[in-house]
Design an enzyme around this catalytic site. Structure first.
Site, PDB file in Angstrom:
ATOM      1  N   SER A   9       0.834  -1.204   0.000  1.00  0.00           N
ATOM      2  CA  SER A   9       0.000   0.000   0.000  1.00  0.00           C
ATOM      3  C   SER A   9       0.869   1.256   0.000  1.00  0.00           C
ATOM      4  O   SER A   9       0.379   2.338  -0.303  1.00  0.00           O
ATOM      5  CB  SER A   9      -0.892  -0.001   1.240  1.00  0.00           C
ATOM      6  OG  SER A   9      -0.079  -0.035   2.394  1.00  0.00           O
ATOM      7  N   TYR A  40      -4.215   0.966   3.948  1.00  0.00           N
ATOM      8  CA  TYR A  40      -5.214  -0.054   3.625  1.00  0.00           C
ATOM      9  C   TYR A  40      -5.873  -0.596   4.902  1.00  0.00           C
ATOM     10  O   TYR A  40      -6.980  -1.120   4.839  1.00  0.00           O
ATOM     11  CB  TYR A  40      -4.553  -1.237   2.902  1.00  0.00           C
ATOM     12  CG  TYR A  40      -4.345  -1.061   1.409  1.00  0.00           C
ATOM     13  CD1 TYR A  40      -4.412   0.188   0.791  1.00  0.00           C
ATOM     14  CD2 TYR A  40      -4.073  -2.171   0.611  1.00  0.00           C
ATOM     15  CE1 TYR A  40      -4.213   0.318  -0.574  1.00  0.00           C
ATOM     16  CE2 TYR A  40      -3.886  -2.053  -0.760  1.00  0.00           C
ATOM     17  CZ  TYR A  40      -3.950  -0.808  -1.347  1.00  0.00           C
ATOM     18  OH  TYR A  40      -3.752  -0.690  -2.702  1.00  0.00           O
ATOM     19  N   CYS A  71       2.490  -7.014   1.758  1.00  0.00           N
ATOM     20  CA  CYS A  71       1.509  -6.281   2.539  1.00  0.00           C
ATOM     21  C   CYS A  71       0.584  -7.313   3.185  1.00  0.00           C
ATOM     22  O   CYS A  71      -0.096  -8.059   2.472  1.00  0.00           O
ATOM     23  CB  CYS A  71       0.724  -5.366   1.601  1.00  0.00           C
ATOM     24  SG  CYS A  71      -0.645  -4.502   2.389  1.00  0.00           S
ATOM     25  N   CYS A 182       2.909  -6.383   9.990  1.00  0.00           N
ATOM     26  CA  CYS A 182       2.615  -5.382   8.959  1.00  0.00           C
ATOM     27  C   CYS A 182       3.979  -4.947   8.448  1.00  0.00           C
ATOM     28  O   CYS A 182       4.879  -4.659   9.250  1.00  0.00           O
ATOM     29  CB  CYS A 182       1.868  -4.196   9.571  1.00  0.00           C
ATOM     30  SG  CYS A 182       1.807  -2.738   8.489  1.00  0.00           S
ATOM     31  N   THR A 183       4.148  -4.915   7.134  1.00  0.00           N
ATOM     32  CA  THR A 183       5.492  -4.634   6.615  1.00  0.00           C
ATOM     33  C   THR A 183       5.963  -3.219   6.967  1.00  0.00           C
ATOM     34  O   THR A 183       7.165  -2.983   7.084  1.00  0.00           O
ATOM     35  CB  THR A 183       5.553  -4.868   5.098  1.00  0.00           C
ATOM     36  OG1 THR A 183       4.441  -4.215   4.469  1.00  0.00           O
ATOM     37  CG2 THR A 183       5.524  -6.351   4.770  1.00  0.00           C
TER      38      THR A 183
HETATM   39  N1  DGL Z   1       2.084  -2.610   4.893  1.00  0.00           N
HETATM   40  C1  DGL Z   1       0.790  -3.152   4.976  1.00  0.00           C
HETATM   41  C2  DGL Z   1       0.684  -4.405   5.797  1.00  0.00           C
HETATM   42  O1  DGL Z   1       1.637  -5.151   5.827  1.00  0.00           O
HETATM   43  C3  DGL Z   1      -0.418  -2.281   5.005  1.00  0.00           C
HETATM   44  C4  DGL Z   1      -0.423  -1.050   5.799  1.00  0.00           C
HETATM   45  C5  DGL Z   1      -1.624  -0.207   5.501  1.00  0.00           C
HETATM   46  O2  DGL Z   1      -1.715   0.277   4.379  1.00  0.00           O
HETATM   47  O3  DGL Z   1      -2.474  -0.039   6.390  1.00  0.00           O
HETATM   48  O4  DGL Z   1      -0.329  -4.704   6.375  1.00  0.00           O
END
Ligand code: DGL
Length: 263
Positions: A9, A40, A71, A182-183
């Protein structure tokens, strides 16, 4: 020329991209960060799937041989949907819940940090159910860290205060591991280390995910010559972000301009 698409995202998936570049330095990567629509985490699955369809349409021109959903939120909401719709391999993130439970037999607790979307997802709950025989896993959504990361705020007083306030309601001595589910949170590894007690292990799913990508690609991995990287961020062009990426990502890259912004 075929390419490997790495999607997030926003900037979180760059942590997985770096791992992938280190593992496959001769590959041709396209990084697609949907910075126009980040975060997201609070969005519903239907909207996220529509954004992912836009991404799939965009990257088609680059002859993708695999898409890495770097993500967790996109993975839990849309991996199945994408696999049913597109023929190319779609590799998703899996939070490191199993290794976190197994790494320490002291029966201390495990804290899984994620976005709101991931924390409520059936996929995460099923994963936890599968391995959490002793009911030691807690899931904690962190609502602000994605926005901080997008603003490149990695170790400011505001971020520290936010995290300290959240962790103050936990007795972290009871925990042996924290899973970065979450990345975006992986950018905060150093800060988590400073804030959390020393014995707490920090685990993320990047290395395992890249290994899975390599397994899927098998002999189709390019192993000779210089690799390449093109970065497409869907949101307005931000020179600070591009400078940050140039300093951080271990490969030179070209910018792919958005049709709406940045020209
Ligand atoms: N980096 C994403 C993940 O690993 C999403 C973060 C987001 O857009 O809220 O969940």
């Amino acid at each position: 020329m075929e390419s490997i698409v790495v999607f997030d995202s926003g900037l979180g998936g760059v942590t997985a991209l770096m791992e992938a570049i280190r593992a496959m330095p001769s590959e041709n990567f396209i990084y697609y960060g949907d910075t126009l629509h980040v975060p997201y985490g609070p969005k519903d699955a239907e909207r996220i799937r529509a954004y992912l369809d836009e991404m799939m349409a965009y990257v088609d021109a680059f002859n993708p041989k695999a898409v890495l959903l770097a993500c967790n939120t996109a993975t839990v909401t849309s991996a199945k949907y994408l696999r049913a719709k597109y023929a190319i391999p779609i590799i998703g993130m899996e939070p490191a819940v199993k290794p976190a439970i197994e790494h320490d037999r002291s029966h201390k607790r495990v804290l899984v940090l994620s976005t709101e979307g991931t924390s409520r997802s059936e996929r995460l709950l099923t994963l936890v159910d599968r391995f959490d025989d002793e009911h030691i896993v807690d899931i904690l959504p962190l609502p602000n860290l994605v926005d901080f990361a997008e603003r490149l705020e990695f170790d400011t007083d505001e971020v520290r205060a936010d995290l300290e306030a959240i962790f103050s309601s936990f007795d972290m001595d009871e925990y042996s591991a924290v899973v970065l589910g979450c990345t975006h949170f992986i950018w905060y590894r150093d800060l988590f280390k400073k804030i959390l007690p020393e014995h707490v292990e920090l685990l993320d799913g990047n290395a395992a995910t890249v290994r899975q990508l390599q397994r899927k690609l098998g002999e189709r991995i390019v192993t000779e010559g210089a690799g390449s990287l093109k970065i497409h961020l869907t949101g307005p062009r931000d020179p600070r972000v591009l400078n940050f990426l140039r300093e951080t990502v271990p490969m030179e890259f070209d910018e792919l301009m958005s049709t709406e912004y940045g020209k």
